[in-house]
Design a protein around this motif. Structure first.
Motif, short mmCIF file in Angstrom:
data_model
loop_
_atom_site.label_atom_id
_atom_site.label_comp_id
_atom_site.label_asym_id
_atom_site.label_seq_id
_atom_site.Cartn_x
_atom_site.Cartn_y
_atom_site.Cartn_z
N MET A 145 60.96 8.98 40.62
CA MET A 145 60.85 9.76 39.41
C MET A 145 62.22 9.81 38.71
O MET A 145 63.23 10.18 39.32
N ASP A 146 62.25 9.39 37.45
CA ASP A 146 63.50 9.42 36.68
C ASP A 146 63.83 10.85 36.27
O ASP A 146 62.95 11.61 35.86
N ILE A 147 65.13 11.18 36.40
CA ILE A 147 65.62 12.48 35.93
C ILE A 147 66.43 12.21 34.68
O ILE A 147 67.52 11.64 34.76
N PRO A 148 65.89 12.52 33.49
CA PRO A 148 66.56 12.15 32.23
C PRO A 148 68.03 12.56 32.20
O PRO A 148 68.38 13.73 32.39
N GLY A 149 68.90 11.55 32.01
CA GLY A 149 70.32 11.81 31.90
C GLY A 149 71.01 12.17 33.19
O GLY A 149 72.21 12.52 33.18
N ALA A 150 70.28 12.11 34.32
CA ALA A 150 70.90 12.54 35.58
C ALA A 150 70.79 11.51 36.69
O ALA A 150 71.73 11.32 37.46
N GLY A 151 69.64 10.87 36.84
CA GLY A 151 69.50 9.92 37.93
C GLY A 151 68.04 9.70 38.32
O GLY A 151 67.14 9.76 37.48
N VAL A 152 67.81 9.49 39.63
CA VAL A 152 66.48 9.17 40.15
C VAL A 152 66.19 10.03 41.37
O VAL A 152 67.07 10.28 42.20
#
Length: 422
Positions: A145-152
């Motif tokens: 799951m992508d974390i917008p602007g933060a990572g995975v």
């Protein structure tokens, strides 16, 4: 340095949010992968769509309707094996990159029994010993799951185990047309452990901060007693009415939490299992042809997990007892059996359909399906096989509702059973 500290703070917030979405950190969730409404076992019953409460004339009657056991006029033993293949298509509205298909296949013993009829005080009676697999918890999910602007965020979620009941059943005739029965069930370790475990193997790959692995495990082991009561009433030459009532009960739960291979919590909690009851009717058109239908209800609003500290939550929704809104489910099944009676053997043909809702917040999830079955009876041996297809579209929305989560589930179930008369 300030940027690094800020990134750490963002990562911490993300971790908390994802732990909440994953389903742990506040209250235990009980994710029953199989149908949450098992009434009985046996390939013959499954082949008839599971509409067996008013039929209940073989050794599996102790699990469907103990009042029907009295129909057995010979001692017998039975064994039922099951094969399950389940596919779960996961969908996340907020993070569609995590959408994926997951599947699991397994074999297991579903039922064992031994029944012995006798006469006492001029009344026909029967006792039986039974062992039944009731709930299946096996499930495996893997997604990124992508974390917008933060990572995975990566999750490998694995759930294993099951719940079993070891029962002693008794049935007797009150009149020529009415019989009653009771099954006393022990929910505890016998052939298999009465337990399940949930494992969250996670990786947080946070930009500018680093990779943070986390392993969270929860183990549950239960023990309790309950009783099922049933009756079978022959209304006429062709019609039979049956009923079953399953008492609610409180099970003791040994709950252990392990974080990164270190035990962080142990408690003795309580699981309130709900009341359930059903009624069935069967029409025997002839020795060859029988039709049957069942209606069965389970009060899932009373299904509660009570922690040692006194808090209570719904295992279905994870919400506090006062906030949870779980409706009673009503299960409907119908089926038929046609017997080709030869000179030395009997070959059955069976089919059925069903509506098998699962408990969920606000309203039940809808599941539907059909069954087919056959087999052969020769002298003292009866062998049956049955296939069930069960599916639910857009279900399990309450599991991770903050992520817009839902599932499409398809399940293939095969029972094969062997009955030996003595």
């Amino acid at each position: 340095m300030g940027r690094y500290v800020c990134a750490q703070g963002v990562a911490a917030i993300i971790v908390v949010l994802l732990l909440t979405c994953a389903g742990y950190g506040a209250a235990p969730r009980v994710e029953i992968a199989s149908s949450p409404n098992p009434v009985g076992s046996g390939a013959r019953a499954l082949g008839m769509g599971g509409a067996f409460i008013a039929v209940a004339d073989d050794a599996t009657a102790a699990s469907w309707n103990p009042g029907g056991l009295i129909q057995l006029d010979k001692a017998e033993m039975s064994m039922v094996l099951q094969y399950t293949d389940r596919t779960e298509d996961l969908s996340f509205q907020i993070s569609p990159e995590a959408n994926s298909g997951q599947s699991i296949s397994q074999y297991d013993i579903n039922y064992l029994s031994a029944a012995y009829p006798f006469v006492l005080l001029r009344r026909n009676m029967i006792v039986s010993f039974n062992y039944q697999r009731l709930y299946d918890f096996n499930r495996n999910w893997e997604f990124d799951m992508d974390i917008p602007g933060a990572g995975v965020y990566r999750l490998d979620y694995d759930q294993q185990g099951g719940l079993y009941a070891t029962g002693l059943a008794f049935s007797t005739m009150l009149t020529l047309d009415l019989s009653v029965g009771v099954t006393l069930n022990y929910w505890g370790d016998f052939i298999n452990e009465n337990s399940w475990e949930q494992t969250y193997d996670e990786v947080f790959d946070i930009a500018f901060v680093g990779v943070f692995p986390n392993l969270h495990e929860e183990r549950f082991s239960i023990e309790g007693w309950n009783a099922n009561f049933g009756f079978l009433w022959r209304l006429s030459e062709h019609w039979t009415l049956g009923g079953v009532f399953k008492l609610p009960f409180e099970a003791d739960v040994d709950h252990t939490i392990i974080d990164n291979n270190v035990t962080t919590s142990q408690s003795t909690d309580q699981l309130d299992m709900p009341m359930a009851y059903g009624i069935g009717i069967a029409y025997r058109h002839s020795d060859e042809l029988t039709f049957s239908a069942d209606v069965y209800r389970t009060h899932w609003g009373d299904f509660m997990y009570r922690a040692q500290d006194g808090s209570a939550v719904s295992p279905v929704s994870g919400k506090a007892e006062r906030e949870s809104d779980i409706d009673t489910t009503t299960w409907v099944r119908a089926g038929m059996e046609y017997l080709h009676i030869g000179r030395k053997f009997v070959v059955p043909f069976r089919a059925g359909i069903f509506y098998d809702p699962a408990p969920a917040e606000k309203q039940p999830d809808d599941y539907y399906g059909f069954t087919l079955g056959s087999g052969i009876a020769y002298k003292k041996l009866i062998w049956d096989v049955a296939y069930q297809f069960r599916y639910g579209d857009n279900v399990s929305g309450g599991v991770m509702e903050n992520m817009g989560f839902s599932q499409d589930i398809t399940e293939h179930l095969v029972y094969t059973s062997l009955i030996i008369h003595f």
